[in-house]
Design a protein around this motif. Structure first.
Motif, PDB file in Angstrom:
ATOM      1  N   VAL A 181     -18.865  38.195  51.830  1.00  0.00           N
ATOM      2  CA  VAL A 181     -18.258  37.064  51.800  1.00  0.00           C
ATOM      3  C   VAL A 181     -18.653  36.058  50.823  1.00  0.00           C
ATOM      4  O   VAL A 181     -19.574  35.945  50.625  1.00  0.00           O
ATOM      5  CB  VAL A 181     -18.386  36.441  53.280  1.00  0.00           C
ATOM      6  N   LEU A 182     -17.458  35.811  49.940  1.00  0.00           N
ATOM      7  CA  LEU A 182     -17.539  34.996  49.088  1.00  0.00           C
ATOM      8  C   LEU A 182     -17.417  33.333  49.250  1.00  0.00           C
ATOM      9  O   LEU A 182     -18.388  32.444  48.533  1.00  0.00           O
ATOM     10  CB  LEU A 182     -16.622  35.365  47.631  1.00  0.00           C
ATOM     11  N   LEU A 183     -16.557  32.979  50.129  1.00  0.00           N
ATOM     12  CA  LEU A 183     -16.231  31.591  50.700  1.00  0.00           C
ATOM     13  C   LEU A 183     -16.013  31.727  52.037  1.00  0.00           C
ATOM     14  O   LEU A 183     -15.277  32.545  52.633  1.00  0.00           O
ATOM     15  CB  LEU A 183     -14.745  31.146  49.897  1.00  0.00           C
ATOM     16  N   GLU A 184     -16.445  30.698  52.696  1.00  0.00           N
ATOM     17  CA  GLU A 184     -16.218  30.670  54.372  1.00  0.00           C
ATOM     18  C   GLU A 184     -16.540  29.272  54.731  1.00  0.00           C
ATOM     19  O   GLU A 184     -17.319  28.609  54.293  1.00  0.00           O
ATOM     20  CB  GLU A 184     -17.444  31.720  54.737  1.00  0.00           C
ATOM     21  N   ASP A 185     -15.488  28.971  55.652  1.00  0.00           N
ATOM     22  CA  ASP A 185     -15.587  27.975  56.357  1.00  0.00           C
ATOM     23  C   ASP A 185     -15.524  28.236  57.871  1.00  0.00           C
ATOM     24  O   ASP A 185     -14.315  28.411  58.360  1.00  0.00           O
ATOM     25  CB  ASP A 185     -14.937  26.659  55.958  1.00  0.00           C
ATOM     26  N   PRO A 186     -16.730  28.469  58.800  1.00  0.00           N
ATOM     27  CA  PRO A 186     -16.395  29.120  60.230  1.00  0.00           C
ATOM     28  C   PRO A 186     -15.589  27.962  60.960  1.00  0.00           C
ATOM     29  O   PRO A 186     -15.031  28.114  62.038  1.00  0.00           O
ATOM     30  CB  PRO A 186     -17.871  28.972  60.492  1.00  0.00           C
ATOM     31  N   ALA A 187     -15.645  26.713  60.814  1.00  0.00           N
ATOM     32  CA  ALA A 187     -14.868  25.497  61.630  1.00  0.00           C
ATOM     33  C   ALA A 187     -13.446  26.153  61.739  1.00  0.00           C
ATOM     34  O   ALA A 187     -12.802  25.709  62.655  1.00  0.00           O
ATOM     35  CB  ALA A 187     -14.923  24.259  60.797  1.00  0.00           C
ATOM     36  N   ASP A 188     -12.841  26.623  60.534  1.00  0.00           N
ATOM     37  CA  ASP A 188     -11.436  26.985  60.664  1.00  0.00           C
ATOM     38  C   ASP A 188     -10.959  28.339  60.124  1.00  0.00           C
ATOM     39  O   ASP A 188      -9.706  28.630  59.857  1.00  0.00           O
ATOM     40  CB  ASP A 188     -10.518  25.709  60.073  1.00  0.00           C
ATOM     41  N   GLU A 189     -12.012  29.170  59.993  1.00  0.00           N
ATOM     42  CA  GLU A 189     -11.734  30.635  59.632  1.00  0.00           C
ATOM     43  C   GLU A 189     -11.214  30.645  58.189  1.00  0.00           C
ATOM     44  O   GLU A 189     -10.616  31.683  57.758  1.00  0.00           O
ATOM     45  CB  GLU A 189     -10.888  31.207  60.611  1.00  0.00           C
ATOM     46  N   LEU A 190     -11.424  29.776  57.278  1.00  0.00           N
ATOM     47  CA  LEU A 190     -11.287  29.984  55.980  1.00  0.00           C
ATOM     48  C   LEU A 190     -12.502  30.946  55.430  1.00  0.00           C
ATOM     49  O   LEU A 190     -13.399  31.037  55.793  1.00  0.00           O
ATOM     50  CB  LEU A 190     -11.506  28.839  55.154  1.00  0.00           C
ATOM     51  N   ARG A 191     -11.631  31.946  54.965  1.00  0.00           N
ATOM     52  CA  ARG A 191     -12.727  32.985  54.279  1.00  0.00           C
ATOM     53  C   ARG A 191     -12.010  33.635  52.962  1.00  0.00           C
ATOM     54  O   ARG A 191     -11.005  33.974  52.949  1.00  0.00           O
ATOM     55  CB  ARG A 191     -12.975  34.151  55.118  1.00  0.00           C
ATOM     56  N   ALA A 192     -13.029  34.252  52.042  1.00  0.00           N
ATOM     57  CA  ALA A 192     -12.579  34.927  50.817  1.00  0.00           C
ATOM     58  C   ALA A 192     -13.636  35.921  50.981  1.00  0.00           C
ATOM     59  O   ALA A 192     -14.883  35.625  50.642  1.00  0.00           O
ATOM     60  CB  ALA A 192     -12.658  34.238  49.646  1.00  0.00           C
ATOM     61  N   SER A 193     -13.317  37.235  50.981  1.00  0.00           N
ATOM     62  CA  SER A 193     -14.275  38.585  51.135  1.00  0.00           C
ATOM     63  C   SER A 193     -13.683  39.463  50.142  1.00  0.00           C
ATOM     64  O   SER A 193     -12.755  39.942  49.916  1.00  0.00           O
ATOM     65  CB  SER A 193     -14.140  39.048  52.310  1.00  0.00           C
ATOM     66  N   LEU A 194     -14.796  40.212  49.502  1.00  0.00           N
ATOM     67  CA  LEU A 194     -14.558  41.078  48.588  1.00  0.00           C
ATOM     68  C   LEU A 194     -15.174  42.278  49.276  1.00  0.00           C
ATOM     69  O   LEU A 194     -16.112  42.646  49.774  1.00  0.00           O
ATOM     70  CB  LEU A 194     -15.479  40.803  47.199  1.00  0.00           C
ATOM     71  N   VAL A 195     -13.923  43.290  49.304  1.00  0.00           N
ATOM     72  CA  VAL A 195     -14.254  44.650  49.891  1.00  0.00           C
ATOM     73  C   VAL A 195     -14.398  45.704  48.963  1.00  0.00           C
ATOM     74  O   VAL A 195     -13.384  45.721  48.081  1.00  0.00           O
ATOM     75  CB  VAL A 195     -13.211  45.047  51.001  1.00  0.00           C
ATOM     76  N   ASP A 196     -15.488  46.323  48.785  1.00  0.00           N
ATOM     77  CA  ASP A 196     -15.649  47.442  47.908  1.00  0.00           C
ATOM     78  C   ASP A 196     -15.854  48.905  48.754  1.00  0.00           C
ATOM     79  O   ASP A 196     -16.449  48.930  49.639  1.00  0.00           O
ATOM     80  CB  ASP A 196     -17.087  47.600  47.129  1.00  0.00           C
ATOM     81  N   ALA A 197     -14.868  49.592  48.448  1.00  0.00           N
ATOM     82  CA  ALA A 197     -14.684  51.024  49.275  1.00  0.00           C
ATOM     83  C   ALA A 197     -15.027  52.366  48.460  1.00  0.00           C
ATOM     84  O   ALA A 197     -14.359  52.226  47.430  1.00  0.00           O
ATOM     85  CB  ALA A 197     -13.392  51.033  49.983  1.00  0.00           C
ATOM     86  N   GLY A 198     -15.780  53.176  48.766  1.00  0.00           N
ATOM     87  CA  GLY A 198     -15.900  54.379  48.005  1.00  0.00           C
ATOM     88  C   GLY A 198     -14.604  55.122  48.051  1.00  0.00           C
ATOM     89  O   GLY A 198     -13.572  54.975  48.931  1.00  0.00           O
ATOM     90  N   PRO A 199     -14.627  56.272  47.293  1.00  0.00           N
ATOM     91  CA  PRO A 199     -13.478  57.168  47.508  1.00  0.00           C
ATOM     92  C   PRO A 199     -13.070  57.727  48.689  1.00  0.00           C
ATOM     93  O   PRO A 199     -13.974  58.153  49.615  1.00  0.00           O
ATOM     94  CB  PRO A 199     -14.053  58.356  46.388  1.00  0.00           C
ATOM     95  N   GLY A 200     -11.628  57.695  49.306  1.00  0.00           N
ATOM     96  CA  GLY A 200     -11.389  58.097  50.485  1.00  0.00           C
ATOM     97  C   GLY A 200     -11.454  57.067  51.644  1.00  0.00           C
ATOM     98  O   GLY A 200     -11.370  57.932  52.804  1.00  0.00           O
ATOM     99  N   THR A 201     -12.094  56.212  51.648  1.00  0.00           N
ATOM    100  CA  THR A 201     -12.736  55.221  52.672  1.00  0.00           C
ATOM    101  C   THR A 201     -11.423  54.668  53.262  1.00  0.00           C
ATOM    102  O   THR A 201     -10.797  53.862  52.234  1.00  0.00           O
ATOM    103  CB  THR A 201     -13.758  54.454  52.290  1.00  0.00           C
TER     104      THR A 201
END
Length: 255
Positions: free
Chosen positions: A160-180
């Motif tokens: 999670v890079l940016l987040e404000d739980p008050a209104d569900e603002l969120r920026a997430s970086l997802v790294d996935a291995g091969p075939g995931t």
């Protein structure tokens, strides 16, 4: 675009536009030059020089990265690879009528702007006379590096890079291995964007299994069904952006 698919950078429409006092090259992903409603996504190529703080009447995410490698480049100091992958980047969120930070990049920048509501209005505090500023507007940013090449097959890593739980603002970086498998909309209640930054993403669309390369963008409005996505042979890094859902983020009160 409101379905299950991504728009690739090779499918964008190019045009020239005035950004402040500078002519820039624009690549439209979603919405076009003068959209009346719906999402708006476009990429800009910026020249060197000051990246002056400015405001828009709508909330937005923006991703920035450098074109060429330089230890002095800001906000990212790694070049885009030949396949379009973005190793390092800056992600920003600003509420409507809210100015972000000033940047002085040493290298040309490419930026990707993502909005739920379109606008062509821009104002520069200190230069324009009719600038409105939201008293409680948020200007958030975070720097990050993609890491799909360091994730094993079948493994998913979410940061999670940016987040404000008050209104569900969120920026997430997802790294996935091969075939995931990648659950892009597992918990989506509001508008979501997904940006492929590195590797390839395989998406099942009706009877076709399509492969999407770096700098491909997807918009999923509220109520969309979950996307069936999978990382390619080299893995994948995807930035998932969630707009706030519980307050009138799109037209923040301004004075």
């Amino acid at each position: 675009m409101g379905g299950r698919w991504f728009v690739e950078r090779t499918q964008t429409a190019a045009r020239r536009a005035l950004f402040g006092r500078t002519i820039c090259t624009v690549a439209d992903y979603i919405g076009g030059a003068s959209p009346r409603q719906g999402a708006q996504v476009y990429a800009l190529n910026h020249r060197t020089g000051d990246f002056a703080p400015h405001t828009h009447p709508v909330a937005q995410f923006r991703i920035l990265w450098a074109h060429t490698a330089s230890p002095d480049a800001r906000p990212a100091d790694a070049a885009v690879r030949d396949d379009g992958a973005v190793p390092r980047f800056l992600v920003c969120f600003t509420d409507a009528h809210t100015a972000g930070e000033a940047l002085t990049p040493a290298e040309p920048l490419r930026s990707l702007t993502l909005r739920v509501e379109p606008t062509d209005a821009i104002r520069f505090p200190g230069l324009d006379q009719d600038v409105r500023i939201a008293p409680d507007g948020r200007a958030l940013h975070a720097r990050a590096e993609t890491g799909a090449d360091a994730v094993e097959a079948g493994t998913l890593r979410r940061r999670v890079l940016l987040e404000d739980p008050a209104d569900e603002l969120r920026a997430s970086l997802v790294d996935a291995g091969p075939g995931t498998g990648i659950p892009l909309l597992a918990d989506a209640r509001g508008h979501r964007f997904a940006v492929v930054l590195a590797g390839d993403v395989l998406v099942q669309e009706a009877e076709t299994r399509r492969r999407y390369s770096p700098q491909s963008v997807s918009w999923q409005p509220p109520g969309s069904e979950a996307v069936s996505a999978e990382a390619g042979d080299a893995g994948a890094s995807i930035l998932v952006l969630g707009f706030p859902v519980s307050k009138p983020w799109h037209r923040a009160a301004a004075t």
